[in-house]
Scaffold this active site. Sequence first.
Site, PDB file in Angstrom:
ATOM      1  N   ASP A  52       0.801  -1.222  -0.032  1.00  0.00           N
ATOM      2  CA  ASP A  52       0.050  -0.023   0.130  1.00  0.00           C
ATOM      3  C   ASP A  52       0.870   1.273  -0.178  1.00  0.00           C
ATOM      4  O   ASP A  52       1.915   1.138   0.579  1.00  0.00           O
ATOM      5  CB  ASP A  52      -0.969  -0.026   1.330  1.00  0.00           C
ATOM      6  CG  ASP A  52      -1.892   1.361   1.301  1.00  0.00           C
ATOM      7  OD1 ASP A  52      -2.467   1.411   0.226  1.00  0.00           O
ATOM      8  OD2 ASP A  52      -1.800   1.962   2.290  1.00  0.00           O
ATOM      9  N   ASP A 275      -1.409  -0.754   6.229  1.00  0.00           N
ATOM     10  CA  ASP A 275      -1.611  -0.312   7.644  1.00  0.00           C
ATOM     11  C   ASP A 275      -2.926   0.497   7.926  1.00  0.00           C
ATOM     12  O   ASP A 275      -3.269   0.769   8.847  1.00  0.00           O
ATOM     13  CB  ASP A 275      -0.353   0.978   7.692  1.00  0.00           C
ATOM     14  CG  ASP A 275      -1.085   2.101   6.888  1.00  0.00           C
ATOM     15  OD1 ASP A 275      -1.300   2.037   5.735  1.00  0.00           O
ATOM     16  OD2 ASP A 275      -0.760   3.340   7.463  1.00  0.00           O
ATOM     17  N   ASP A 279      -7.542  -1.506   4.311  1.00  0.00           N
ATOM     18  CA  ASP A 279      -6.587  -2.630   3.858  1.00  0.00           C
ATOM     19  C   ASP A 279      -7.020  -3.796   4.606  1.00  0.00           C
ATOM     20  O   ASP A 279      -6.349  -4.750   4.073  1.00  0.00           O
ATOM     21  CB  ASP A 279      -5.076  -2.062   4.159  1.00  0.00           C
ATOM     22  CG  ASP A 279      -4.653  -0.857   3.699  1.00  0.00           C
ATOM     23  OD1 ASP A 279      -4.947  -0.913   2.453  1.00  0.00           O
ATOM     24  OD2 ASP A 279      -3.721  -0.107   4.222  1.00  0.00           O
TER      25      ASP A 279
END
Length: 387
Positions: A52, A275, A279
């Site tokens: 990410d 995080d 996600d």
Amino acid sequence: MAVLIIACPCALGLATPMAIMVSSGSAASRGILVKDAASLEIANKINTIILDKTGTLTEGKPQLTDILAFNGEHPKIEILNLAASLEQRSEHPLAQAILQYAASLDQKSSHPLDQTILAEATKEKISLYKLEDFKAISGKGLKGFLQIQNQKVEAYLGNRALVADLGLDISPYEADIAKLENEGKTVMILVIDKKIKGALAVADVLKNESIKAVQALKRNNIDVWMITGDNSRTARAIALKAGIDNVMSEVLPDKKSEKVRELQGQGKIVAMIGDGINDAPALTQANIGIAMGEGTDIAMESANITLMRGDLMLIPEVISISKRTMRIIKQNLFWAFFYNIAFIPVAAGVLYPFFKILLNPIFAAAAMAFSSISVVLNSLRLKSNKL
């Protein structure tokens, strides 16, 4: 009696759990928390990693860097005021960047925007407009109604997709926006009463270790992907800085798990590193989910492994620990099997007709204990980085 003693499968029973226990403890001392043994087994098979962008590859502390006022209708300070008024109920990191800058206008700082903005602003904090009917539009931006001079004004702040949904033409401002996006900045476009009034650019710097971590993963023949909700131009600029070739851009939060599923459908063993709250589904979908310790509780709960320091260089370390653990487990199992296969016939008297040798139960007990000790000592080698 000698056969019963020497056939005791203590070494076989210790071979796997002992190695897992030692490697988990060793990983924890390095800031890697492993939830289950299966994660250590799968980690060495990973061939694709999805990172990410915000908060994982980057610091997750974006700063407002540019303010654009289109058509000269409003000064930059007013564009900032309108944007901050819209963002005042948002908890998104990009919103915080705008609000923090707006709140610091009366303070001395080295912020690069200060010279241009303070020339238009007073020495006092700006006064935010009253916000009503606030609504966050997932993956695109937000909308609300601002009370300006006793009038209720419809306002939007978001990305290109949001402007496209509103049916507005962005082409007159394309050059200015594209320039900021090519610098790796996230651009938010301000729309007031169905008219584009300005734009704000926010930048989030890469973590110091991001480039090194990506290089280390590539050396291990692992495909590295970056996933983000940013448009393709901004995403490519950030990926280029990080050394990442594969990019998934303009991915809505609820579509991340689908992207993971697509790669798995190609036969890839996927690790997802993230995080944030959005996600969590992707972390659950991946073969292994790895959460950053600086992230949200939901992300860490959804993940199989948590990196407590939020250091991306721990990802190659996870793979290395997994490989060493599996190597030790295989060694333990080999010697445990070899011991039983070799000594049970001896204890049963296979050598007696030829050499008159019988295995005393006392020696059988000592040999059985030694096999267990050898498995324990071999597993303890996992405490060392050198195997």
